[in-house]
Design a protein around this motif. Sequence first.
Motif, PDB file in Angstrom:
ATOM      1  N   SER A 125     -11.552  -3.845  -5.710  1.00 61.20           N
ATOM      2  CA  SER A 125     -10.309  -3.160  -6.056  1.00 61.20           C
ATOM      3  C   SER A 125     -10.033  -3.195  -7.553  1.00 61.20           C
ATOM      4  CB  SER A 125      -9.132  -3.783  -5.298  1.00 61.20           C
ATOM      5  OG  SER A 125      -8.888  -5.094  -5.748  1.00 61.20           O
ATOM      6  N   GLY A 126     -10.410  -4.290  -8.218  1.00 63.74           N
ATOM      7  CA  GLY A 126     -10.120  -4.390  -9.650  1.00 63.74           C
ATOM      8  C   GLY A 126      -8.647  -4.232  -9.944  1.00 63.74           C
ATOM      9  N   GLY A 127      -7.811  -4.585  -8.967  1.00 67.16           N
ATOM     10  CA  GLY A 127      -6.374  -4.430  -9.145  1.00 67.16           C
ATOM     11  C   GLY A 127      -5.868  -3.029  -8.914  1.00 67.16           C
ATOM     12  N   ARG A 128      -6.773  -2.111  -8.563  1.00 65.73           N
ATOM     13  CA  ARG A 128      -6.373  -0.725  -8.350  1.00 65.73           C
ATOM     14  C   ARG A 128      -6.057  -0.488  -6.878  1.00 65.73           C
ATOM     15  NH1 ARG A 128     -11.752   1.897 -10.474  1.00 65.73           N
ATOM     16  NH2 ARG A 128     -12.434   0.303  -8.996  1.00 65.73           N
ATOM     17  N   ARG A 129      -5.103   0.394  -6.653  1.00 60.79           N
ATOM     18  CA  ARG A 129      -4.754   0.740  -5.279  1.00 60.79           C
ATOM     19  C   ARG A 129      -5.733   1.783  -4.757  1.00 60.79           C
ATOM     20  NH1 ARG A 129       0.835   3.593  -3.057  1.00 60.79           N
ATOM     21  NH2 ARG A 129       0.511   3.121  -0.843  1.00 60.79           N
ATOM     22  N   PRO A 130      -6.341   1.556  -3.590  1.00 58.81           N
ATOM     23  CA  PRO A 130      -7.249   2.560  -3.026  1.00 58.81           C
ATOM     24  C   PRO A 130      -6.486   3.809  -2.612  1.00 58.81           C
ATOM     25  CG  PRO A 130      -6.849   0.815  -1.429  1.00 58.81           C
ATOM     26  CD  PRO A 130      -6.230   0.365  -2.726  1.00 58.81           C
ATOM     27  N   SER A 131      -7.182   4.941  -2.562  1.00 56.17           N
ATOM     28  CA  SER A 131      -6.555   6.218  -2.196  1.00 56.17           C
ATOM     29  C   SER A 131      -7.384   6.919  -1.142  1.00 56.17           C
ATOM     30  CB  SER A 131      -6.408   7.118  -3.431  1.00 56.17           C
ATOM     31  OG  SER A 131      -7.682   7.454  -3.959  1.00 56.17           O
ATOM     32  N   LEU A 132      -6.719   7.787  -0.385  1.00 58.25           N
ATOM     33  CA  LEU A 132      -7.360   8.590   0.652  1.00 58.25           C
ATOM     34  C   LEU A 132      -6.897  10.030   0.475  1.00 58.25           C
ATOM     35  CD1 LEU A 132      -9.141   8.470   3.287  1.00 58.25           C
ATOM     36  CD2 LEU A 132      -6.985   8.344   4.551  1.00 58.25           C
ATOM     37  N   VAL A 133      -7.841  10.979   0.449  1.00 57.09           N
ATOM     38  CA  VAL A 133      -7.525  12.382   0.199  1.00 57.09           C
ATOM     39  C   VAL A 133      -7.511  13.145   1.515  1.00 57.09           C
ATOM     40  CG1 VAL A 133      -8.382  14.511  -0.865  1.00 57.09           C
ATOM     41  CG2 VAL A 133      -8.439  12.350  -2.143  1.00 57.09           C
ATOM     42  N   MET A 134      -6.486  13.973   1.699  1.00 57.14           N
ATOM     43  CA  MET A 134      -6.337  14.760   2.929  1.00 57.14           C
ATOM     44  C   MET A 134      -5.468  15.970   2.644  1.00 57.14           C
ATOM     45  SD  MET A 134      -3.570  12.283   4.878  1.00 57.14           S
ATOM     46  CE  MET A 134      -4.113  10.775   4.085  1.00 57.14           C
ATOM     47  N   GLY A 135      -5.421  16.895   3.587  1.00 53.71           N
ATOM     48  CA  GLY A 135      -4.550  18.054   3.475  1.00 53.71           C
ATOM     49  C   GLY A 135      -3.186  17.791   4.075  1.00 53.71           C
ATOM     50  N   ALA A 136      -2.262  18.702   3.812  1.00 59.10           N
ATOM     51  CA  ALA A 136      -0.905  18.569   4.355  1.00 59.10           C
ATOM     52  C   ALA A 136      -0.879  18.711   5.864  1.00 59.10           C
ATOM     53  CB  ALA A 136       0.007  19.623   3.724  1.00 59.10           C
ATOM     54  N   ASN A 137      -1.971  19.199   6.441  1.00 58.08           N
ATOM     55  CA  ASN A 137      -2.045  19.362   7.892  1.00 58.08           C
ATOM     56  C   ASN A 137      -2.614  18.141   8.597  1.00 58.08           C
ATOM     57  OD1 ASN A 137      -4.591  19.692   6.776  1.00 58.08           O
ATOM     58  ND2 ASN A 137      -5.262  21.179   8.283  1.00 58.08           N
ATOM     59  N   ARG A 147      -0.111   3.659   5.243  1.00 58.75           N
ATOM     60  CA  ARG A 147       1.019   2.739   5.125  1.00 58.75           C
ATOM     61  C   ARG A 147       0.640   1.330   5.575  1.00 58.75           C
ATOM     62  NH1 ARG A 147       6.737   4.386   7.690  1.00 58.75           N
ATOM     63  NH2 ARG A 147       6.403   6.047   6.152  1.00 58.75           N
ATOM     64  N   TYR A 148      -0.051   1.215   6.696  1.00 55.98           N
ATOM     65  CA  TYR A 148      -0.357  -0.098   7.256  1.00 55.98           C
ATOM     66  C   TYR A 148      -1.372  -0.866   6.409  1.00 55.98           C
ATOM     67  CZ  TYR A 148       1.864   1.720  11.531  1.00 55.98           C
ATOM     68  OH  TYR A 148       2.734   2.260  12.437  1.00 55.98           O
ATOM     69  N   TRP A 149      -2.295  -0.147   5.755  1.00 57.74           N
ATOM     70  CA  TRP A 149      -3.347  -0.826   5.001  1.00 57.74           C
ATOM     71  C   TRP A 149      -3.182  -0.677   3.489  1.00 57.74           C
ATOM     72  CZ3 TRP A 149      -4.521   0.432  10.044  1.00 57.74           C
ATOM     73  CH2 TRP A 149      -5.147  -0.561  10.792  1.00 57.74           C
ATOM     74  N   GLY A 150      -2.030  -0.230   3.032  1.00 57.19           N
ATOM     75  CA  GLY A 150      -1.752  -0.207   1.604  1.00 57.19           C
ATOM     76  C   GLY A 150      -2.593   0.775   0.815  1.00 57.19           C
ATOM     77  N   VAL A 151      -2.872   1.933   1.401  1.00 52.85           N
ATOM     78  CA  VAL A 151      -3.692   2.953   0.755  1.00 52.85           C
ATOM     79  C   VAL A 151      -2.790   4.098   0.294  1.00 52.85           C
ATOM     80  CG1 VAL A 151      -5.544   4.652   1.118  1.00 52.85           C
ATOM     81  CG2 VAL A 151      -5.722   2.355   2.114  1.00 52.85           C
ATOM     82  N   GLU A 152      -3.060   4.617  -0.909  1.00 52.73           N
ATOM     83  CA  GLU A 152      -2.287   5.744  -1.427  1.00 52.73           C
ATOM     84  C   GLU A 152      -2.748   7.042  -0.765  1.00 52.73           C
ATOM     85  OE1 GLU A 152      -1.906   8.499  -5.448  1.00 52.73           O
ATOM     86  OE2 GLU A 152      -3.104   6.657  -5.486  1.00 52.73           O
ATOM     87  N   PRO A 153      -1.861   7.754  -0.076  1.00 51.65           N
ATOM     88  CA  PRO A 153      -2.252   9.060   0.474  1.00 51.65           C
ATOM     89  C   PRO A 153      -2.161  10.123  -0.617  1.00 51.65           C
ATOM     90  CG  PRO A 153      -0.009   8.535   1.135  1.00 51.65           C
ATOM     91  CD  PRO A 153      -0.498   7.370   0.318  1.00 51.65           C
ATOM     92  N   ARG A 154      -3.268  10.780  -0.879  1.00 57.11           N
ATOM     93  CA  ARG A 154      -3.276  11.902  -1.827  1.00 57.11           C
ATOM     94  C   ARG A 154      -3.371  13.184  -1.004  1.00 57.11           C
ATOM     95  NH1 ARG A 154      -7.188   9.731  -6.777  1.00 57.11           N
ATOM     96  NH2 ARG A 154      -5.789   8.039  -7.418  1.00 57.11           N
ATOM     97  N   VAL A 155      -2.268  13.867  -0.892  1.00 56.76           N
ATOM     98  CA  VAL A 155      -2.150  14.980   0.042  1.00 56.76           C
ATOM     99  C   VAL A 155      -2.153  16.296  -0.717  1.00 56.76           C
ATOM    100  CG1 VAL A 155      -0.756  16.002   1.870  1.00 56.76           C
ATOM    101  CG2 VAL A 155      -0.834  13.511   1.607  1.00 56.76           C
ATOM    102  N   ALA A 156      -3.091  17.161  -0.381  1.00 56.53           N
ATOM    103  CA  ALA A 156      -3.121  18.504  -0.967  1.00 56.53           C
ATOM    104  C   ALA A 156      -1.943  19.296  -0.434  1.00 56.53           C
ATOM    105  CB  ALA A 156      -4.433  19.196  -0.620  1.00 56.53           C
ATOM    106  N   PRO A 157      -1.112  19.848  -1.290  1.00 54.22           N
ATOM    107  CA  PRO A 157       0.062  20.587  -0.797  1.00 54.22           C
ATOM    108  C   PRO A 157      -0.346  21.836  -0.035  1.00 54.22           C
ATOM    109  CG  PRO A 157      -0.250  20.940  -3.155  1.00 54.22           C
ATOM    110  CD  PRO A 157      -1.218  19.866  -2.758  1.00 54.22           C
ATOM    111  N   ALA A 158       0.459  22.178   0.949  1.00 52.36           N
ATOM    112  CA  ALA A 158       0.230  23.414   1.685  1.00 52.36           C
ATOM    113  C   ALA A 158       0.627  24.600   0.813  1.00 52.36           C
ATOM    114  CB  ALA A 158       1.038  23.413   2.975  1.00 52.36           C
ATOM    115  N   LEU A 159      -0.153  25.657   0.921  1.00 54.00           N
ATOM    116  CA  LEU A 159       0.113  26.881   0.177  1.00 54.00           C
ATOM    117  C   LEU A 159       0.100  28.058   1.142  1.00 54.00           C
ATOM    118  CD1 LEU A 159      -2.304  26.303  -2.860  1.00 54.00           C
ATOM    119  CD2 LEU A 159       0.176  25.936  -2.817  1.00 54.00           C
ATOM    120  N   PRO A 160       0.740  29.158   0.800  1.00 53.29           N
ATOM    121  CA  PRO A 160       0.642  30.344   1.668  1.00 53.29           C
ATOM    122  C   PRO A 160      -0.821  30.716   1.879  1.00 53.29           C
ATOM    123  CG  PRO A 160       2.353  30.653   0.004  1.00 53.29           C
ATOM    124  CD  PRO A 160       1.637  29.389  -0.361  1.00 53.29           C
TER     125      PRO A 160
END
Length: 419
Positions: A125-137, A147-160
């Motif tokens: 980790s090097g003191g960094r928070r892990p992240s997970l990438v996903m879509g808004a869906n 939330r349970y495992w302390g991971v940052e959710p990086r969510v792609a915003p929904a677009l038309p």
Amino acid sequence: MSGSSPDEHQSTIPELGVDAAKAAELVGARLSQDVSPDRNLATFLTTSYEPEAAQLFGDYLRYNLVDREQYPAIELMEQQCIRMLGALWGEDPGRVVGSATTGSSEAALMAGVSLLRHWETRRGSGGRRPSLVMGANAHVCWHKFCRYWGVEPRVAPALPGRLGLDAPTARELCDETTIGVIGILGSTLDGSYEPVAAIAGALDELEAERGVDVPLHVDAASGGFVAPFLDPELLWDFRLARVRSINASGHKYGLVPPGLGWVLWRDHETRSGKLTFRVNYLGSQHSHEELTFSRSAAPVVLQYYNFVRFGFQGFRSVHARSRAVAVHLAGQLRETGRFELLGDGSELPVIALAAHSDVKLRQLSTYLADLGWAVPVYELPPDLEDVEVLRIVVRNDMTAAAADAFADAVRDYLSTSTK
């Protein structure tokens, strides 16, 4: 001696019970007003199955799946299902490893933990928070994992025109902290498939250019039991080297009663060893990889039954019929000229539609409910400014005649609601 009959307001256990027939009658009466499962167009879960399957399910409901020493034949069935799924999803069945779970959400949590532990092992980790990438869906289970495992959710915003994740956005959101990218094969919002192969290609480019190796997990909760049969040319599974793990719901288009999920990894190396517990239970040592423990073996037995009963051609026939019904129904709703179709049943057999301003979807849903149809109305991700959608899930028990009756009901509502 007979006891008093409990009612819906009772909050304590009755002092005296009643005989079995009376108890069954009371329960049946309490539940009789609920919608019939075959008219519940809100759920993806299997709602009908053959009498032989129901008999098997009842026979094995009392068998505990975790009692592997006592029920070795059931354990073998579970492993055979895993190997069959591995082959279906493009991997050597001798390599894949996996587990049956109580549902696809548990399977997703296990896959997420595996991604996290691999990232910690590779990079620390090097003191960094892990992240997970996903879509808004992405399903809420992925937000629970974060939330349970302390991971940052990086969510792609929904677009038309784009509710999910695409390849450029996936690449843009990834960096050295990213434990993985989630590709969705069958969105619950509109039934669409994300471009998994394109996302994998973008991640390959990211590694080649910056040395950032980000694994791809495919949440195929619904599509994992549809695409291999109806869209065999579609690349989304272990045929893509970037795909490290896949989860799916046996109790959706796997045609098994609730609740059964599956999680598979490409091989032992891909699955983190930190997920495995050696458990001395009932006199023997077994590897335990599930979040849960005791549960009925009946869903696993039914999954194996379905593989044997239907075979590849049978699954293809069942799902092709559902897709045809969905596309036909979507066409009838489009022809009214009062809806915008966001999902037309051509991938998952799911229809999602927004309404023109003169049609109130919640009123339509209530009207349909009065006729015995359960149809959900929900809001799309907030990026799209409160867009409401009505979704129709077509399963194997919806006939063409039932779809026509549903379309007639919608047309009747439209004809009266504007008078």
